[in-house]
Write a protein that holds these residues in place. Structure first.
Motif, short mmCIF file in Angstrom:
data_model
loop_
_atom_site.label_atom_id
_atom_site.label_comp_id
_atom_site.label_asym_id
_atom_site.label_seq_id
_atom_site.Cartn_x
_atom_site.Cartn_y
_atom_site.Cartn_z
N TYR A 74 -26.38 -1.55 9.15
CA TYR A 74 -27.22 -0.80 8.23
C TYR A 74 -26.25 -0.28 7.48
CZ TYR A 74 -31.11 1.88 6.24
OH TYR A 74 -32.00 2.58 5.40
N GLY A 75 -25.97 -0.76 6.13
CA GLY A 75 -25.16 -0.32 5.12
C GLY A 75 -23.83 -1.04 5.20
N PRO A 76 -22.70 -0.37 4.47
CA PRO A 76 -22.95 0.76 3.71
C PRO A 76 -23.66 0.80 2.54
CG PRO A 76 -20.54 -0.26 3.39
CD PRO A 76 -21.57 -1.10 4.47
N PHE A 77 -24.11 1.68 1.91
CA PHE A 77 -24.85 1.83 0.70
C PHE A 77 -24.12 2.64 -0.24
CE2 PHE A 77 -27.83 1.36 4.29
CZ PHE A 77 -28.48 0.13 4.16
N ALA A 78 -24.52 2.55 -1.64
CA ALA A 78 -24.21 3.49 -2.60
C ALA A 78 -24.69 4.93 -2.22
CB ALA A 78 -24.76 3.04 -3.85
N GLN A 79 -23.79 5.97 -2.70
CA GLN A 79 -24.23 7.41 -2.49
C GLN A 79 -25.76 7.74 -3.31
OE1 GLN A 79 -21.11 10.19 -2.96
NE2 GLN A 79 -22.58 11.62 -3.93
N GLY A 80 -26.38 8.51 -2.33
CA GLY A 80 -27.80 8.72 -2.66
C GLY A 80 -27.90 10.01 -3.28
N SER A 81 -28.95 10.48 -3.65
CA SER A 81 -29.14 11.85 -4.35
C SER A 81 -28.93 12.65 -3.56
CB SER A 81 -30.57 11.89 -4.98
OG SER A 81 -31.72 11.96 -3.87
N HIS A 82 -28.90 12.76 -1.95
CA HIS A 82 -28.46 13.64 -1.11
C HIS A 82 -27.38 13.95 -0.85
CE1 HIS A 82 -28.54 9.88 0.94
NE2 HIS A 82 -29.66 9.59 0.81
N GLY A 83 -26.24 12.82 -1.46
CA GLY A 83 -24.86 13.23 -1.43
C GLY A 83 -24.24 12.36 -0.30
N SER A 84 -24.90 11.72 0.51
CA SER A 84 -24.33 10.74 1.26
C SER A 84 -24.68 9.26 0.94
CB SER A 84 -25.04 11.11 2.97
OG SER A 84 -26.40 10.80 3.06
N GLN A 85 -23.91 8.42 1.81
CA GLN A 85 -24.03 6.90 1.57
C GLN A 85 -24.99 6.22 2.38
OE1 GLN A 85 -19.61 5.85 1.85
NE2 GLN A 85 -20.02 4.29 0.58
N PHE A 86 -26.20 6.73 2.09
CA PHE A 86 -27.56 6.06 2.77
C PHE A 86 -28.52 6.04 1.67
CE2 PHE A 86 -25.16 7.61 6.17
CZ PHE A 86 -25.07 6.55 7.25
N PRO A 87 -29.70 5.09 1.77
CA PRO A 87 -30.77 5.36 0.93
C PRO A 87 -31.35 6.55 1.10
CG PRO A 87 -30.66 3.26 2.42
CD PRO A 87 -29.77 4.08 2.82
N GLU A 88 -32.44 6.51 0.03
CA GLU A 88 -33.14 7.68 0.31
C GLU A 88 -33.94 8.05 1.26
OE1 GLU A 88 -32.91 10.14 -2.23
OE2 GLU A 88 -31.27 8.63 -3.07
N PRO A 89 -34.38 9.15 1.72
CA PRO A 89 -35.31 9.25 3.04
C PRO A 89 -36.42 8.38 3.11
CG PRO A 89 -34.39 11.57 2.15
CD PRO A 89 -34.17 10.41 1.29
N ALA A 90 -37.13 8.22 2.13
CA ALA A 90 -38.44 7.67 2.23
C ALA A 90 -38.12 6.00 2.46
CB ALA A 90 -39.07 7.66 0.89
N VAL A 137 -20.43 8.42 8.64
CA VAL A 137 -20.91 9.45 9.70
C VAL A 137 -22.31 9.71 8.92
CG1 VAL A 137 -20.63 11.97 10.23
CG2 VAL A 137 -18.70 10.23 10.14
N PRO A 138 -23.52 9.83 9.65
CA PRO A 138 -24.75 10.24 8.95
C PRO A 138 -25.12 11.68 8.80
CG PRO A 138 -24.88 9.86 11.33
CD PRO A 138 -23.45 9.77 11.15
N PRO A 139 -25.60 12.15 7.86
CA PRO A 139 -26.12 13.48 7.75
C PRO A 139 -27.14 13.72 8.86
CG PRO A 139 -27.19 12.07 5.98
CD PRO A 139 -26.32 11.29 6.80
N ILE A 140 -27.43 15.09 9.07
CA ILE A 140 -28.21 15.53 10.21
C ILE A 140 -29.43 14.83 10.04
CG2 ILE A 140 -29.48 17.50 11.48
CD1 ILE A 140 -26.37 16.77 12.18
N TRP A 141 -30.19 14.75 8.81
CA TRP A 141 -31.55 14.41 8.60
C TRP A 141 -31.78 12.91 8.80
CZ3 TRP A 141 -32.26 10.10 5.33
CH2 TRP A 141 -31.32 10.04 4.49
#
Length: 887
Positions: free
Chosen positions: A47-63, A85-89
């Motif tokens: 899964y990934g890597p992705f471009a930086q999302g609005s949350h500041g990490s290199q993952f898609p938006e939560p939805a 490294v993933p964010p806690i969410w």
């Protein structure tokens, strides 16, 4: 004692596998993962890597992550590999979806990182910080400490330096999260970078040919040894190959991987959306879904594989008879039969042959109603195995020992290999289970235990008797096991006989059994003495497969035993390709020479001990006589430091020192005990043959003492020339690692055959033409000492004379006695080689359909050997085949 208990044995997951409790840590047990009491196959996607999302990490938006994870669960995915490294969410989202995450800890591995202490410190802190973010979260499967360090960087720093640095990163991770699983994602271009200090082995493999894919996975299994193998990347570009071709290739890749015993797979990738190098990649499409998350055909196919039964269902399930031979096995047989009760195989029976046990073995076996039990007086292991084979109702007979615990899928992997390759024989590895006290833990890793020898990654020369399976008809056709082997040696003999008969022995690295080793030093020493006796008995049937020390000359590589790492040999050779650009940069280990074995042989140890005592008694420069003994001890200590002793007993403390010291002692004692018993029983065998009047050859050799040679003569009515016999000798001897030199026109012999360091045989053949197609072939085998042997004996004589001239009678006596002993040993070896050459020439001549000109006129009456019996069942198991001729 810690092992696979009955309540810990995993059962086959159903097609809709029950969800593993995410709060449970996944643990490693042998070559597989377990979650709680259930075997856990990793079914993953990257899964990934992705471009930086609005949350500041290199993952898609939560939805979008919610949508992705829901689709993954629909596809049967249980683990997701991420590269940052993933964010806690995101961890919480994975936890809610019932997914585990394999977290990649990215760092600056594309630069010469070892050239700067500051960069190394920065990398250490980056890795530690990443673990601190994730540690103890229930969604964590494990960490990847690196991914595909470029081969140029490894070549620049050196593989060992990179290995040490990666080890330091692994240690840093364990400091932060001691219970976490850790690995490193390697790839074929740095296959030689041995990362064997992690919890499981990971490789990224892109091969689109199924045969090549299966072969490479088999190789990776042998590199992983007793650790789980996970394929962390493989995939197909649907943009270039097409969506249907992607579906077809991924289908057989996933199926082949699990059929060959991998513990997990990660398909690259989940989606076509892929961001790397600072920009979105738009000319590759490896995803199971496209960038809009619309499933491709490969999505449904991978889902079918992941949601199905693992390991995959076989096309056919032949009936298997599992035979367990038991003698005074009350300590372990309960665990053995408990594991056999829950094998994931639909059609098998278990036969227990109680070979005259005097303890509670029979009563314990009778408590398992599914077992068929055959009790007999104690007749030895060979007879017991034959009794089981005769009673078997299965098409395949699988053997394990009463001190073994089988993996739940043991039979499935064995049969899968036999069916796929049309094999008559197959085996798998055996590993010692963890021990709870120091002495058993050290004995478990001591050299000399049962192991396998591989000619290639998929073909075995030898499989251990505790984990082997045979086609029943083929086994009985060869006469079964030889009853002469009462405790050991039966597996070596049957493997060589199968190969002599033209069969190939397969190897399935995932068909695992856990084999309890001896749990005391006394029991280990007794076992080594038994192995020494067995080697002497096997030598009597297969002398050409042994060196002049009486040790087996394996053509393949020994796996799973400390003995292989003790040998002094040349360093492995690495194929890197031109300028280090090879796609598959493989490490090749050259075979060990005879000199590599010397410091650990009985003969060397005995001679070095005598020399050391003489040196200590003489004093002065004679102290140098202790050097051979010191060399042996250095090898033992080095081996003890390399021994994979359980981490609980191998730390930098007093317990660790005791463990290493005991390991060094066992490394030293094992060859001594084994060698002594081997020599003792070989002498007994020779005496027994002399008393019995046993004749193995069809023609008496004419001995010419002045020539130091013996003569044989053969008649042919078909015009057979000398080249046929000489070619047959060469073809027979070269595969057995004999050094054979042919006449180049400058010699008065036809073949020069070397055995060991001291013995040589010069073979000359004369052809008499008697008209038409009638030929008489006269063979002369002249026995000679090598230049080394002559130099050694002359040196002893010179040193003895020199000591007498200088007035050192004690030194002269020591040197003289040493010379006499060497004359006796070398002379005995030369005579033994002559007997062996007689048998070999006879065997080759028989294959060439040559008739002995002077056959033994009258064989003396055959007197029954004390080991023979009048039991018809035993007589039916004997084989009349020649010990030398396959066919």
């Amino acid at each position: 004692m810690t092992t696979v208990e009955i309540d810990e044995v995993a059962t086959r997951p159903s097609p809709t596998e029950a969800r593993v409790d995410p709060s449970d840590r996944i643990r490693v047990h042998g070559k597989f993962f377990f979650a709680g009491n259930q075997k856990h196959f990793v079914k993953g996607v990257t899964y990934g890597p992705f471009a930086q999302g609005s949350h500041g990490s290199q993952f898609p938006e939560p939805a979008m992550v919610d949508k992705d994870f829901a689709l993954m669960r629909e596809a049967g995915v249980n683990t997701v590999r991420i590269f940052t490294v993933p964010p806690i969410w995101l961890l919480d989202t994975a936890h809610r979806a019932g997914l585990k995450l394999l977290v990649g800890l990215s760092w600056s591995q594309h630069i010469a990182f070892l050239d700067s202490a500051a960069i190394q410190a920065e990398i250490q802190e980056t890795v530690a910080a990443g673990v601190r973010t994730c540690r103890c979260h229930p969604a964590i499967f494990g960490y990847l400490v690196g991914n595909e360090i470029p081969p140029d960087i490894v070549r620049w720093h050196g593989a060992e330096a990179v290995r040490r640095f990666v080890r330091s990163l692994v240690a840093r991770i364990r400091d932060e999260d001691p219970e976490a699983l850790v690995s490193y994602a390697n790839f074929p271009s740095t296959e030689y970078l041995t990362i064997d200090f992690t919890d499981f082995i990971c490789f990224n493999v892109y091969l689109h040919d199924e045969t090549a894919f299966r072969r490479y996975v088999a190789r990776l299994h042998n590199l992983a040894v007793d650790q789980p193998l996970v394929l962390t990347e493989f995939g197909v570009d649907s943009l270039r190959q097409g969506k249907q071709e992607q579906c077809r290739i991924l289908s057989w890749q996933v199926r082949s991987a699990f059929e060959t015993g991998v513990a997990g797979t990660f398909v690259f990738a989940w989606t076509d959306e892929w961001f790397t190098g600072g920009h979105l990649i738009e000319d590759w499409a490896f995803g199971l879904v496209d960038s809009e998350r619309r499933p491709k055909p490969s999505f449904g196919e991978v889902a079918r594989q992941y949601k199905g039964v693992l390991p995959p269902t076989l096309p056919r399930y032949p009936r298997v008879s599992v035979v367990v031979c038991a003698y005074n096995a009350e300590r372990t047989i309960d665990r053995c039969l408990a594991s056999l009760a829950v094998l994931n195989y639909p059609d098998y029976e278990v036969i227990v042959v109680n070979d005259g046990s005097r303890d509670r073995t029979l009563a314990m076996a009778e408590s398992y109603a599914f077992c068929r039990i055959i009790s007999q007086p104690n007749k030895g292991l060979g007879v017991a195995r034959n009794v089981g084979a005769e009673a078997a109702a299965g098409e395949i007979v699988a053997y394990t020992d009463s001190d073994c615990v089988a993996d739940p899928d043991w039979l499935s992997y064995l049969v899968a290999k036999m069916e796929a390759s049309n094999l008559a024989a197959c085996g798998g590895p055996n590993f010692p289970p963890p021990e709870d006290t120091l002495v058993p833990a050290v004995v478990a890793v001591a050299p000399g235990g049962p192991t396998h020898v591989l000619l290639s990654d998929e073909v075995a020369e030898h499989i251990a008797g505790c984990n082997m399976a045979f086609n029943r008809k083929a086994l009985l056709r060869l006469g079964g096991f030889d009853p002469i082997y009462r405790a050991a040696g039966d597996d070596v003999d049957i493997c060589w006989r199968f190969q002599d008969a033209g069969y190939v022995i397969g190897f399935s690295p995932a068909a695992v059994v856990w084999h309890f080793r001896r749990n005391t030093v006394a029991a280990y020493c007794k076992q080594q003495r038994g192995y020494g006796k067995a080697e002497a008995l096997v030598y009597a049937k297969h002398p050409f497969r042994f060196n002049f020390f009486g040790q087996a000359k394996w053509l393949g590589r020994i796996y799973g035993d400390l003995s292989a790492s003790l040998l002094i040999s040349r360093r492995p050779v690495i194929y890197s390709g031109v300028f280090g650009r090879g796609l598959f940069q493989t490490m090749y280990e050259p075979p060990s020479s005879l000199t590599a074995l010397l410091p650990l042989t009985f003969e060397w140890s005995a001679a070095s001990l005598v020399l050391a005592l003489a040196g200590i008694a003489g004093g002065g420069w004679l102290w140098l006589l202790t050097v051979p003994l010191l060399a042996t001890w250095v090898v033992c200590v080095t081996g003890a430091l390399q021994a994979p002793i359980d981490k609980r007993f191998s730390g930098f403390n007093l317990t660790g020192v005791r463990a290493r010291a005991l390991a060094a002692l066992l490394i030293y004692l094992g060859p001594l005990l084994r060698g002594w018993e081997r020599i003792k029983w070989r002498v007994k065998e020779m005496r027994a043959q002399t008393h019995i009047g046993f004749i193995e050859t069809e023609q008496r050799a004419r001995i010419r003492w002045r020539e130091r040679a013996f003569h044989l003569s053969y008649w042919s009515e078909t015009g057979t020339e000398k080249e046929v016999l000489l070619g047959g000798l060469t073809d027979f001897l070269v595969p057995q690692k004999y050094l054979v030199a042919a006449d180049t026109g400058w010699s008065n012999w036809d073949l020069k055959i070397a055995r060991g360091l001291c013995s040589r045989c010069l073979v000359t053949v004369c052809t008499e033409n008697h008209g038409s197609s009638k030929r008489l072939l006269r063979v002369r085998c002249a026995l000679r000492l090598s230049h080394l042997a002559l130099f050694l004996l002359r040196s002893y004589a010179a040193l003895t004379a020199f000591a007498l001239i200088l007035g050192w009678p004690l030194v002269a006596a020591v040197m003289g006695m040493a010379g006499i002993v060497n004359v006796g040993v070398i002379g005995w070896q030369l005579v033994d080689f002559g007997r062996l050459m007689h048998r070999i020439v006879e065997a080759v001549a028989k294959q060439a359909r040559l008739v002995p000109l002077e056959p033994a006129r009258r064989l003396p009456p055959r007197i029954r050997h004390p080991r023979e019996t009048t039991n018809p069942a035993e007589k039916s198991c004997r084989t009349s085949e020649s010990p030398l001729v396959g066919g």
